[in-house]
Design a protein around this motif. Structure first.
Motif, PDB file in Angstrom:
ATOM      1  N   TYR A   1       0.835  -1.200   0.000  1.00 40.29           N
ATOM      2  CA  TYR A   1       0.000   0.000   0.000  1.00 40.29           C
ATOM      3  C   TYR A   1       0.875   1.257   0.000  1.00 40.29           C
ATOM      4  O   TYR A   1       1.843   1.361   0.759  1.00 40.29           O
TER       5      TYR A   1
ATOM      6  N   GLN B   1      -0.877   2.410  10.560  1.00 44.19           N
ATOM      7  CA  GLN B   1      -1.334   1.399   9.611  1.00 44.19           C
ATOM      8  C   GLN B   1      -1.652   0.098  10.341  1.00 44.19           C
ATOM      9  O   GLN B   1      -0.808  -0.782  10.485  1.00 44.19           O
TER      10      GLN B   1
ATOM     11  N   ALA C   1      -2.954  -3.635  10.999  1.00 38.66           N
ATOM     12  CA  ALA C   1      -2.930  -4.815  10.144  1.00 38.66           C
ATOM     13  C   ALA C   1      -3.312  -6.042  10.956  1.00 38.66           C
ATOM     14  O   ALA C   1      -3.308  -6.022  12.189  1.00 38.66           O
TER      15      ALA C   1
ATOM     16  N   TRP D   1       0.257  -7.091   6.977  1.00 37.06           N
ATOM     17  CA  TRP D   1      -0.761  -7.207   5.937  1.00 37.06           C
ATOM     18  C   TRP D   1      -2.141  -7.294   6.576  1.00 37.06           C
ATOM     19  O   TRP D   1      -2.267  -7.559   7.785  1.00 37.06           O
TER      20      TRP D   1
ATOM     21  N   ARG E   1      -7.176   0.672   0.990  1.00 37.03           N
ATOM     22  CA  ARG E   1      -5.714   0.559   0.970  1.00 37.03           C
ATOM     23  C   ARG E   1      -5.313  -0.513  -0.049  1.00 37.03           C
ATOM     24  O   ARG E   1      -5.059  -1.667   0.309  1.00 37.03           O
TER      25      ARG E   1
ATOM     26  N   ALA F   1      -2.831  -3.847   0.266  1.00 35.61           N
ATOM     27  CA  ALA F   1      -2.588  -4.116   1.682  1.00 35.61           C
ATOM     28  C   ALA F   1      -2.826  -5.571   2.052  1.00 35.61           C
ATOM     29  O   ALA F   1      -2.374  -6.026   3.097  1.00 35.61           O
TER      30      ALA F   1
END
Length: 807
Positions: free
Chosen positions: A674, A690, A692, A722, A730, A733
């Motif tokens: 991303y 971010q 994940a 991820w 995104r 991603a």
């Protein structure tokens, strides 16, 4: 401009010359430049190199200067040994005078206080006299070639080779000098090593012989192995431990002797292992525990006439007051009346009693009568109340984050070993705003109250305390409150916890089960701009907004920590490793309730998820100054059911930061390939955290002592995070098997640590080498760095500040 550069270049050259190692060196004296080792084929080269009595100073590359020597010389310029000696003599005279006045004075309180201050000052001056001032202790003196130390090194290497089986080895040395510098070469001719041909044990004690024969496979001395004196030492220690754990209380390794018979033609050794008779008896006897007494003495500053006697499990307890549980203490005593003496049981008993944190010391002694032992356990209670304060500093987003924490403990709260504990923490943390390009300080506050029971509670009954006592069981009940004030929102949470903890024998493995972990989380204030960001994400299919709704989050989790060979003791020369395994099931009770998923009209979020994480760390010392450390971390979290594919925000994984991939700012790496929006400050200015659902990290670090308290590190970090499934907000991603390996981020850098034993201050300068957010084919970004652009593009290089090692 060019003229200024030339002047700067000349100043640098002058500085290097001024700090030259060979500057002002006396005639016929040489700076030790290098030690060389030649002829090593079968023996351990790194161990031999550790025998040098004199080593060259660590140099600055391409120069004849050393940071350690420069620091030492600066300190030496401020050091006057004559003044230090005079001050020490004066303080010693003052101490004699005070001691004389103490014998005659009636008011001794002030004089005793003064004497303590003088004695402390004398110790400081002795340290100053022996090691020099702080700069001298931090730096290193110049290594000037000393022939006596060189010859001593030859003798030490020769002894080492002999003890490693090279009985006929020859060691010599040569010195090469040039321009006030010397290189020493140590030449080794190992010759043929001696092997062990046979082993015979000579003893008239059938019990000892039986133990030796039954554990032959564990012996360190084996037929066909090369002779190694270390193995004989280890075997004596093993046999002593074996015998003492099987009742032979009076046995020591001094009763074990070896006769070696050499065959010089075949280069073989025949070993006779002798178990000598004791001088005080015809043979070594097995001892048994006849009785056990346990006494808790009053605090040293109190005299209490009251005594309480109890008997539990045939153990006679004597307490200075009725404030202790005989049942609890008896559960931590791992030997019984009538049992054979076993040293490992005594050591484990001492550990288990110490783990209760109720006593200042645990002293276990034995009285002998014939071959019977009376075990006497003597203790003294620890202070009932303990207050611990900590003031610290962390730096994230290049902003300082001071914090303060306080812990108040009340020991033996219910008179059965319980500990009442209150924790408070307040601090700041640098965070980047998710709604603009600014950086702010987040405010955090937390308070909690816990009761720690030294036993398993619900649903354990009956004799569980006695049955599980050897595993140091603990039950923690806790309630707490947390508050966070960030630029975009304020968040508060009320939490409750019921957790069980226990360890295996030797404390090698620790297990924790959080049987109930319940959190009520609210986000009472969200800024208008951040609310709009969440709504925009929702319109793209990202339901992160549910993480900021009021919610009741409950989970069940378990963790196992396996510590191999005392991992964390970085001063040890032994290899060590650590494995952490964690599994969590969140919202499990919702599976038994007929619930529908969160809908558009829901104003109260519910979550269900499964989470798994494995963290492996390895510490491998190369020699006394250098080590290699490695870490691999994998985690995955899968929301399901009513969660609408969303996790509670605190349950996400984040990559990047001082203890993760250090070339990225905290929580800013990934996910996947991303590419964040390009802001005014360039591609590497990541504004958003971010979150994940999956993370893979590996880190490799080479650490070496530079000089004094200063260590250096060179590291390479690789990994990424991820999401599971497609996230339209995104692109790139999501985790996919056919491309995830192309999305591994790579960062590298150097670090400096100041290791004061009690505190490690860390600075890491990391730069991006492979950036998965770039298009394929352009992800190698390390070539952006050059002599004219040392830190690459803006944001490519990150400075991390931390306390302690990263792993």
């Amino acid at each position: 401009m060019k003229f200024t550069k030339y002047i700067l270049f000349i100043c640098v050259l002058w500085g290097m010359f001024a700090c030259s190692l060979s500057k002002n060196l006396p005639e016929n004296s040489y700076v030790l430049e290098d030690n060389r080792l030649e002829g090593v084929e079968k023996s351990n080269k790194s161990e031999i190199e550790g025998l040098y009595f004199q080593e060259p100073n660590t140099r600055i590359p391409l120069t004849n200067s050393s940071l350690g020597v420069t620091i030492y010389r600066i300190g030496q310029s401020f050091y006057d040994s004559a003044k230090v000696t005079a001050r020490l003599d004066a303080k010693n005279s003052e101490l004699i005078e005070v001691n004389a006045r103490l014998e005659q004075s009636e008011d001794r309180k002030k004089l005793l206080k003064k004497r303590d201050k003088i004695q402390t000052k004398i110790q400081d001056l002795k340290k100053l006299q022996e090691y020099g001032n702080f700069l001298m202790r931090t730096g290193n003196p110049l290594a000037v070639l000393d022939s006596a130390l060189t010859e001593k090194t030859v003798t030490e290497i020769d002894n080492y080779l002999y003890n490693k089986g090279f009985l006929d080895a020859e060691v010599s040395f040569s010195v090469e000098t040039r321009k006030k510098k010397a290189k020493v070469s140590y030449m080794i001719n190992e010759k043929e090593p001696y092997l062990i041909d046979s082993i015979y044990t000579n003893s008239v004690n059938e019990g000892l012989l039986s133990l030796i024969n039954n554990t032959k496979e564990k012996s360190f001395i084996k037929q066909g192995d090369r002779y190694d004196q270390t193995n004989f030492t280890r075997e004596r220690d093993r046999l002593e431990e074996l015998f003492k754990n099987n009742g032979y209380y009076m046995f020591t390794k001094s009763f074990i002797d070896y006769n070696l018979y050499y065959d010089t033609a075949e280069h073989q050794i025949n070993v006779e292992q002798r178990i000598l008779k004791p001088s005080f008896s015809e043979k070594h006897e097995v001892y048994r525990i006849d009785s056990i007494t346990f006494k808790v003495s009053p605090p040293s500053d109190q005299f209490i006439d009251e005594k309480v006697g109890k008997n539990f499990r045939n153990i006679d307890f004597t307490f200075y007051r009725d404030r202790f549980s005989a049942k609890l203490l008896g559960s931590r005593i791992l030997f019984d009346e009538g049992q054979k003496y076993s040293r490992i049981d005594i050591v484990e008993t001492q550990k288990q009693l110490s783990n209760l944190d109720l006593f200042r010391y645990i002293n276990i002694s034995f009285d002998t009568l014939g071959n019977s032992l009376t075990a006497k356990i003597l203790t003294q209670p620890n202070q009932k109340y303990q207050l611990t304060n900590q003031l610290g500093l962390s730096i994230t987003e290049q902003l300082p984050g001071p914090f303060f924490s306080m812990v108040l403990r009340n020991r033996n709260f219910f008179r059965a070993g319980e500990i009442l504990e209150f924790n408070t923490r307040a601090g700041f943390e640098g965070v980047a705003s998710a709604t603009d390009q600014g950086v702010y300080q987040s405010k955090e506050f937390g308070i909690s109250g816990s009761v720690i029971f030294p036993r398993f509670l619900i649903p354990f009954y009956g004799r569980s305390l006695e049955k599980f006592g050897r595993y140091n069981p603990n039950t923690r009940t806790q309630i707490g409150y947390n508050y966070t004030n960030r630029p975009e929102y304020t968040r508060s949470g009320l939490n409750g916890l019921l957790a069980y903890t226990w360890v295996t024998r030797g404390n090698r493995q620790q297990f924790t089960i959080n049987a109930a972990d319940v959190n009520y989380v609210r986000t009472p204030q969200i800024s208008r701009d951040f609310a709009q960001v969440l709504l925009d994400l929702e319109s793209q299919g990202n339901n992160l907004i549910w993480s900021f709704l009021p919610s009741l989050i409950s989970s069940f989790s378990a963790q196992s920590i396996i510590n191999f060979n005392n991992y964390g003791n970085y001063t040890s020369l032994n290899k060590a490793s650590l494995l952490k395994l964690f599994v969590e099931s969140g919202g499990t009770t919702l599976n038994f309730i007929n619930t529908s998923s969160n809908s558009e009209t829901t104003d109260f979020a519910r979550f269900q998820w499964l989470k798994l994480q494995a963290d492996f760390r390895r510490y491998y010392p190369l020699n006394q100054k250098s080590t290699i450390a490695y870490r691999a971390n994998f985690g995955i979290a899968n929301p399901y059911g009513v969660s609408n594919g969303i996790l509670p925000y605190e349950k996400y994984f984040f990559a990047g930061g001082g203890t993760s991939i250090r070339a990225w700012q905290a929580r800013r790496l990934g996910p996947g390939s991303y590419t964040p929006p390009i802001g005014d400050r360039g591609r590497y200015d990541y504004a958003f955290e971010q979150p994940a659902e999956m993370i893979i990290e590996t880190m490799l670090e080479y650490r070496r002592n530079l000089v004094g308290y200063f260590d250096m590190a060179v590291f390479v970090d690789a990994g990424n995070a991820w999401v599971i499934g497609v996230d339209n907000s995104r692109p790139g991603a999501d985790f996919r098997y056919d491309r995830f390996y192309k999305e591994i981020a790579l960062g590298t850098g150097v670090g400096v640590r100041m290791d004061f034993n009690f505190l490690v201050i860390r600075l890491d300068l990391a730069t991006k080498a492979v950036d998965p957010s770039m298009p394929e084919g352009d992800r190698w970004v390390l070539d952006n760095i050059s002599f004219s652009n040392l830190f690459g593009l803006k944001g490519q290089t990150v400075l991390n500040f931390g306390i302690g090692y990263p792993f």
